[in-house]
Motif scaffolding. Structure first.
Motif, PDB file in Angstrom:
ATOM      1  N   LEU A   1      -0.368 -10.359  -1.747  1.00 21.88           N
ATOM      2  CA  LEU A   1      -0.838 -11.684  -2.146  1.00 21.88           C
ATOM      3  C   LEU A   1      -2.289 -11.629  -2.626  1.00 21.88           C
ATOM      4  N   ASP A   2      -3.118 -10.809  -1.965  1.00 25.03           N
ATOM      5  CA  ASP A   2      -4.510 -10.659  -2.418  1.00 25.03           C
ATOM      6  C   ASP A   2      -4.558 -10.047  -3.816  1.00 25.03           C
ATOM      7  N   GLY A   3      -3.724  -9.026  -4.050  1.00 27.86           N
ATOM      8  CA  GLY A   3      -3.686  -8.407  -5.376  1.00 27.86           C
ATOM      9  C   GLY A   3      -3.144  -9.357  -6.428  1.00 27.86           C
ATOM     10  N   ALA A   4      -2.131 -10.151  -6.054  1.00 25.49           N
ATOM     11  CA  ALA A   4      -1.548 -11.087  -7.012  1.00 25.49           C
ATOM     12  C   ALA A   4      -2.505 -12.211  -7.361  1.00 25.49           C
TER      13      ALA A   4
ATOM     14  N   LYS B   1       0.849  -1.191   0.000  1.00 19.57           N
ATOM     15  CA  LYS B   1       0.000   0.000   0.000  1.00 19.57           C
ATOM     16  C   LYS B   1       0.883   1.239   0.000  1.00 19.57           C
ATOM     17  N   THR B   2       0.334   2.333  -0.506  1.00 19.46           N
ATOM     18  CA  THR B   2       1.059   3.590  -0.507  1.00 19.46           C
ATOM     19  C   THR B   2       0.914   4.255   0.860  1.00 19.46           C
ATOM     20  N   GLY B   3       1.793   5.156   1.164  1.00 17.22           N
ATOM     21  CA  GLY B   3       1.761   5.832   2.451  1.00 17.22           C
ATOM     22  C   GLY B   3       3.156   6.251   2.853  1.00 17.22           C
ATOM     23  N   PRO B   4       3.265   6.977   3.972  1.00 17.25           N
ATOM     24  CA  PRO B   4       4.574   7.530   4.366  1.00 17.25           C
ATOM     25  C   PRO B   4       5.477   6.573   5.122  1.00 17.25           C
TER      26      PRO B   4
ATOM     27  N   GLY C   1       2.085  -0.361  -3.690  1.00 21.74           N
ATOM     28  CA  GLY C   1       0.770  -0.606  -4.263  1.00 21.74           C
ATOM     29  C   GLY C   1       0.554  -2.076  -4.576  1.00 21.74           C
ATOM     30  N   ALA C   2      -0.665  -2.403  -5.015  1.00 29.38           N
ATOM     31  CA  ALA C   2      -0.993  -3.799  -5.322  1.00 29.38           C
ATOM     32  C   ALA C   2      -1.892  -3.904  -6.540  1.00 29.38           C
TER      33      ALA C   2
END
Length: 742
Positions: free
Chosen positions: A494-497, A410-413, A428-429
């Motif tokens: 893993l969910d995105g993949a 995920k994106t973020g600082p 990102g995913a």
């Protein structure tokens, strides 16, 4: 002849036996009361003398209490000393940034000396906390001297006071009986005398290893008295019989096995709690105790978070022996955050110094060496997983020989500071990002295998340069340094993949659909293969997941990670998903951590030492950014800044230049006392105040740079410089660009 019978008067008084008996009893009772009063008075005198003697000789204070007092004092001095050194290091850093070339060398030398002092003090923390027998003797003599001195000073003050005010003597006479009665009160009937240390079966005394001179702990609660080295609230166990009873109540052993269960040594203090080593009956495994922590906590009437149980892995240990530690408080780790040593470090040797992690409940510091292995971190959200991974990344950032690859779902600082030094940085995913991740992993594995080929060549030409078939610090300095792969939000990746199908062969010549595989399977295989095949050439992985289940922690990946860390999880099943069955069976219990256990992690390093529960040090995000900036400069100086970090540096430099231009424009307008200016007038102001930066700038260049900085193009600004409606820039226009840039 009749005889007259009558009464005669007695010549003497008749003795009343009942009266005599009553008088004797009264005299006897009076005599007994007098004897009892004399005995009580004598006992009171003895008690007063005993208490006064104990107070002056300080024997009313146990060795355990003295040791705790010494430790508290040393800990206060330690924190104060570290705080002063940290403040001095920060002050010298600030002075060094602003120093000129004449004063910089001296400040640099002072900074190095201060950092060395801080390092020495931190390295000596554990040794400074140890209390020896000599320390106890010295502390007891100091307490005696203090008390004698206090009495002497008080007596002198009293004599002077009586001389000045005679009524003070009368008042003290009224207080004397009260003090006499208080000091002469009876001692507790359950107070046991100090007895010699326990002896083993062979008659050899069993020494108390924790505090020299500490008395042996009696078996029963009633016999403890003031000689207890275990606080009554610390698990309500004051001896072997009490502990064995608790084991029976917990179902670890049966009542019939009581006589077969005993302690190997004595119950003894250990940090903020107590510890005991228990020998179970023959045929009963230590795992029987390890698996029933909650039952034992119930038997002891305490919270489960206070108990640590582990198999005895020492040379004297065996499968039927376990070590129990019980804390004095529900949260022995405390609520304070401990800053990492890495915050003030200018440079770090990842090879030799490892990663400073934090301290356990007994204030023992722990480090981890990650070279030749990988780490899996799991646990519930918000308990500190990213902080621990940040410690690893910070240590790697300060070693310019380490190459870093960051992949986060995920994106973020959280990992943005690593963009300054990361060779690859992916966040990102989405399907495109998933495909990029798979490509980066394939490319990285290929490059690492090329290293293996180079090692083979070096071994043939110069075997001494590759003594163990692995990379060395010398090879790392020449460009073959370790590679750290940081994978955060593993479950999101893993969910995105799982939604991506990846072709594994070209389209058949005769047409039809090419064979494809799930991106999730390929990602798991890629991560696991990276850990397996790159280890000997310096490949390391840190994998972080906040949903420890079979889907987010694949067994294929977990089993190749030799080191595993778990923050709080909801049950032993989740604990096993992260740490493995063996670690949980041996006492690793992240599922027993509570709400107050933020920052507390159970770490299994995969060696004979087993697991340890500790509170990890903290590096906040601004401090992490400063560390990464120092790491970037180290890599620039060493020539090891590569990949995405190079491009990110260019973008960062351009953004900084744009921000500086806008700030200089506003400063020029303020100095001239105007709120708008034509391009030519703005150029004059910039060149006047900063000739080195803007002396050669043309009108077209200024307009282009202001446009790129977000100020837009020129617009009608009204009557200025003798022109009725000139083109130029306004203060609001430039200020809006500054605000947008921030």
């Amino acid at each position: 002849m009749a005889v007259e019978v009558g009464t005669t008067e007695p010549t003497e008084d008749v003795i009343d036996v009942k009266e005599v008996t009553r008088a004797e009893r009264l005299r006897s009772m009076v005599a007994r009361h007098r004897a009892k009063a004399r005995k009580a008075a004598e006992q009171q005198r003895v008690n007063v003398a005993r208490r006064v003697n104990e107070w002056f000789t300080s024997t009313d204070v146990t060795d355990a209490e003295l040791a705790a007092e010494i430790e508290r004092k040393r800990r206060r001095e330690q924190h104060q000393g570290e705080r002063e050194l940290r403040d001095r290091v920060r002050m010298l850093r600030e002075q060094l940034r602003a120093a000129d070339e004449n004063t910089a060398p001296a400040l640099s030398a002072q900074l190095t000396a201060a950092q060395a002092q801080l390092q020495i003090r931190q390295d000596e923390d554990a040794d400074r906390m140890k209390v020896s027998g000599r320390d106890l003797v010295r502390a007891r003599w100091m307490k005696r001297a203090t008390r004698i001195g206090a009495v002497g000073a008080g007596s002198l003050a009293y004599v002077n006071g009586v001389a000045a005010e005679p009524l003070l003597a009368l008042l003290s006479l009224g207080a004397a009986p009260v003090a006499w009665l208080y000091l002469g009160r009876e001692f507790a009937t359950d107070e046991a005398p100090v007895v010699p240390a326990a002896v083993g079966p062979d008659g050899t005394p069993i020494a108390n290893a924790a505090v020299p001179g500490t008395p042996f702990v009696p078996d029963t609660l009633a016999a403890m008295g003031r000689v207890s080295v275990v606080k009554p609230e610390s698990g309500r166990v004051q001896g072997e019989k009490d502990l064995v009873t608790a084991l029976i109540k917990a179902g670890i052993i049966t009542a019939a096995q009581r006589d077969e269960t005993h302690l190997a040594g004595v119950i003894r203090p250990s940090g903020p709690g107590w510890t005991a080593t228990v020998d179970l009956p023959r045929g009963v495994k230590s795992s029987a105790a390890v698996s029933r922590v909650e039952d034992l906590a119930s038997a002891l009437r305490i919270k489960k978070s206070r108990i640590e149980i582990s198999a005895d892995t020492t040379d004297d240990g065996h499968e039927g022996r376990f070590v129990l530690w019980v804390a004095n408080e529900d949260n022995p780790y405390g609520s304070e955050k401990h800053p990492s040593r890495l915050i003030d470090a200018d440079r770090w040797d990842f090879w030799q110094q490892g990663i400073p992690l934090g301290g356990d409940a007994r204030s023992t510091r722990h480090e981890m060496h990650l070279l030749w292995s990988s780490l899996l971190i799991g646990g519930l959200m918000g308990y500190g997983k990213s902080y621990m991974a940040r410690l690893v990344a910070a240590a790697a950032a300060l070693d310019p020989t380490v190459r870093i690859i960051v992949i986060t779902g995920k994106t973020g600082p959280d990992w943005a500071p690593l963009r300054h030094i990361a060779h690859q940085w992916i966040a990102g995913a989405t399907p495109d990002i998933i495909r990029r991740v798979l490509g980066v992993m394939e490319q990285t594995i290929g490059e690492m295998q090329d290293r293996g080929t180079e090692l083979d060549r070096l071994y043939e030409e110069d075997p001494e340069s590759v003594p163990e078939g692995k990379i060395t610090p010398e090879l790392a300095a020449k460009g073959m340094g370790p590679v750290l792969l940081v994978v955060d939000e593993l479950q999101e990746l893993l969910d995105g993949a799982a939604l991506v199908q990846v072709a594994i062969e070209d389209e058949p010549e005769g047409g039809g659909r090419a064979k494809a595989r799930s991106g999730r399977d390929l990602m798991v295989e890629g991560f696991a293969r990276y850990v397996r095949v790159t280890r000997f050439v310096g490949g390391m992985g840190v994998f972080i997941t906040q949903r420890p289940d079979a889907d987010s922690v694949p067994t294929k990946l977990r089993e190749v990670c030799a080191k595993r860390a778990s923050y709080r999880v909801k049950g032993d099943r989740s604990a096993k998903m992260v740490l493995g069955d063996d670690a949980v069976a041996n006492g690793a219990a992240p599922h027993l951590l509570g709400e107050a256990s933020k920052g507390v992690v159970v770490l299994d390093q995969g060696d004979e030492q087993g697991h340890v529960t500790l509170k990890a040090d903290v590096i906040d995000l601004p401090q992490f950014r400063e560390i990464c900036l120092r790491g970037r400069q180290l890599r620039i100086d060493a020539g090891t800044l590569t990949g995405d970090a190079l491009e990110y540096g260019k973008e960062d430099a351009a953004a900084a230049a744009a921000a500086l231009l806008l700030t200089d424009c506003l400063a020029g307008l303020n100095a001239a006392g105007i709120d708008r200016a034509r391009t030519e007038r703005l150029m004059e102001l910039l060149a006047f105040h900063h000739p080195g930066r803007y002396g050669e700038m043309t009108r077209a260049q200024l307009q282009a740079q202001l446009r790129d900085a977000g100020a837009g193009t020129t617009k009608k600004i009204g009557a200025v410089d003798g022109m009725a409606n000139a083109n130029g820039y306004t203060r609001e226009q430039i200020a809006a660009a500054v605000k947008t840039g921030k």
